[in-house]
Design an enzyme around this catalytic site. Structure first.
Site, PDB file in Angstrom:
ATOM      1  N   HIS A 256       0.872  -1.177   0.000  1.00 42.83           N
ATOM      2  CA  HIS A 256       0.000   0.000   0.000  1.00 42.83           C
ATOM      3  C   HIS A 256       0.909   1.228   0.000  1.00 42.83           C
ATOM      4  O   HIS A 256       1.499   1.555   1.022  1.00 42.83           O
ATOM      5  CB  HIS A 256      -0.885   0.026   1.251  1.00 42.83           C
ATOM      6  CG  HIS A 256      -1.764  -1.179   1.404  1.00 42.83           C
ATOM      7  ND1 HIS A 256      -3.100  -1.180   1.049  1.00 42.83           N
ATOM      8  CD2 HIS A 256      -1.505  -2.418   1.890  1.00 42.83           C
ATOM      9  CE1 HIS A 256      -3.620  -2.367   1.300  1.00 42.83           C
ATOM     10  NE2 HIS A 256      -2.671  -3.136   1.820  1.00 42.83           N
TER      11      HIS A 256
ATOM     12  N   ASP B  67       2.549  -6.861   2.642  1.00 47.79           N
ATOM     13  CA  ASP B  67       1.406  -6.059   3.099  1.00 47.79           C
ATOM     14  C   ASP B  67       1.890  -4.749   3.713  1.00 47.79           C
ATOM     15  O   ASP B  67       1.387  -4.292   4.746  1.00 47.79           O
ATOM     16  CB  ASP B  67       0.528  -6.831   4.081  1.00 47.79           C
ATOM     17  CG  ASP B  67      -0.841  -6.173   4.287  1.00 47.79           C
ATOM     18  OD1 ASP B  67      -1.195  -5.290   3.482  1.00 47.79           O
ATOM     19  OD2 ASP B  67      -1.538  -6.526   5.246  1.00 47.79           O
TER      20      ASP B  67
END
Length: 445
Positions: free
Chosen positions: A62, A305
């Site tokens: 992200h 992640d």
């Protein structure tokens, strides 16, 4: 033959195993593997004492651009990736605005041009409103596929009910990446997190193992009914693994370095809300089950992640503190350290970080050191001892849960299509390009 780049004297992870050999690169591709001692090249890298791996691919990050650039952006995120030995990243759609349209995808691709140190691709987020468009969206150049949040999402990127999820699964053909937590159960258990005096220790109780199992069970049932391949992200529990092992024909599996390294309650004792992420870090028993799944081959890929927040945001009292932690830069050092401690072999590490991503997502020309493939290499010193220090970190958030940890094994160079994205801890030029996928090739006239 003259090459653009020649790698000499390294131990190279070829399809035949780890062997001492040279590699010749021309026009961004691997064109020769063997004894190239008499060859000429514009640039020669002496890899003596080092191991040349296929370029590491982090399939879940992200990078917060657009809309949340105070935490991260495409330049800083890919800088962190390159410093950590990562050659390509797949970025998630929960930015502001969400990446749920062709226009939003094209904007990210435009923002990435000339600013990224690694190759890149972007997920399209499934919503209740874009289901009919998903078959076309998933085939756009630069799209790594469709991402579904069954729980814990922002904005309108939440596919909570079975009817909508099945419609998504029936809309398209590429493998779908899934965040599997049961939203209804988590909403019912929210009072656990909001109880007076609750700390981050409550996070794994609120978002318990059963919420993960329920969502994964529902997903597998619907995926089989729809005939759709799925990739279940950041698995954290031992109770999901038997379900996934029984559905290998339709489901592939990811876990993260955080869930293989940290454990509760120790991580919450030491780190507080810095250890808060979704799904949560769980007990040693769950961590041990994940390692067994790595050994058994149930885990297909390890993604970071990477989900950065500022220290100020993380300092808010739980549960107002946001979930997520940085990880793209530490993914490989952590795995190399685990390898040196005997938890996995070098061949398994390669499968989890390059061959596995290529196989799952149908990446074209990456994931192997083989003739004709992109010249993506992660060059490591398997025995170098380093401490993960704050001043090494490139993420805008400026912290890591692994600061102060000594690891054995370190990335010494990151090469993307024959260009040095990182060498001896120094960044090269931002030459990243969109990753290509076999399922998005346009027909030619």
């Amino acid at each position: 033959m003259a090459y653009d780049l020649l790698l000499r004297h390294g131990m190279v992870a070829t399809p035949n195993g780890i062997e001492a050999t040279d590699i010749g690169v021309l026009n961004g591709r691997i064109v020769a593997i063997g004894d190239l001692g008499r060859a000429d090249a514009a640039e020669v890298f002496d890899a003596k004492g080092l191991t040349v791996l296929p370029g590491v691919i982090d399939t879940q990050v992200h990078f917060r651009e657009p809309g949340l650039e105070h935490k991260e952006d495409l330049k800083s995120g890919t800088a962190a990736a390159a410093l950590g030995g990562v050659t390509a990243i797949f970025e998630m759609p929960n930015t502001k605005p969400n990446t749920a349209t062709a226009e939003a995808l094209n904007e990210k691709l435009a923002r990435a041009k000339g600013r990224t140190y690694t190759d890149h691709a972007f997920f399209i987020g499934a919503t209740g409103d874009n289901i009919a468009a998903l078959p076309k969206l998933e085939r756009l150049p630069g799209c790594s596929g469709v991402k579904v949040f069954m729980g814990a999402s922002t904005g309108d990127l939440l596919v909570q009910d079975d009817a909508t999820l099945e419609k998504v699964l029936r809309s398209g053909n590429r493998r779908v990446a899934i965040h599997a937590e049961d939203e209804d159960r988590m909403r019912a258990r929210r009072p656990i997190a909001e109880a007076p005096g609750a700390t981050a220790h409550a996070h794994a109780e609120w978002r318990d193992a059963e919420s993960a199992r329920l969502a994964t069970e529902r997903l597998l049932r619907l995926a089989r009914r729809a005939g759709r391949r799925v990739h279940v992200l950041h698995i954290t529990t031992g109770i999901e693994l038997p379900l996934l092992a029984q559905n290998r024909d339709i489901a592939t599996v990811e876990t993260t370095p955080q869930h293989l390294t940290l454990f509760a309650p120790d991580c919450y004792d030491r780190l507080g809300t810095l250890a808060q992420m979704n799904p949560p870090i769980r007990s040693k028993e769950h961590r041990d089950a994940l390692w067994q799944a790595v050994r058994d081959g149930v885990i297909d890929v390890i993604g970071s992640d990477h989900a950065p927040h500022t220290l100020e945001e993380k300092a808010q009292p739980y549960p107002a503190s946001p979930s997520g932690m940085p990880g793209v830069q530490t993914l490989l050092p952590l795995l190399l350290d685990h390898m040196n401690q005997g938890r996995l072999t070098l061949q398994r590490l390669i499968d989890l970080t390059s061959a596995g991503p290529q196989r799952i997502y149908g990446i074209a020309g990456k994931g192997r050191i083989a003739l004709g493939y992109d010249a993506d290499f992660t060059i490591v010193d398997l025995k170098a001892r380093r401490v993960i220090e704050k001043d090494w970190l490139a993420s805008k958030c400026g912290w890591s849960p692994f600061e102060g940890m000594q690891v054995t094994g370190w990335p010494m160079a990151t090469i993307v299509r024959g260009h040095f994205a990182m060498r001896d801890g120094q960044l090269g030029a931002p030459i990243g390009e969109p990753v290509r996928f076999v399922e998005t090739f346009p027909a030619q006239a």
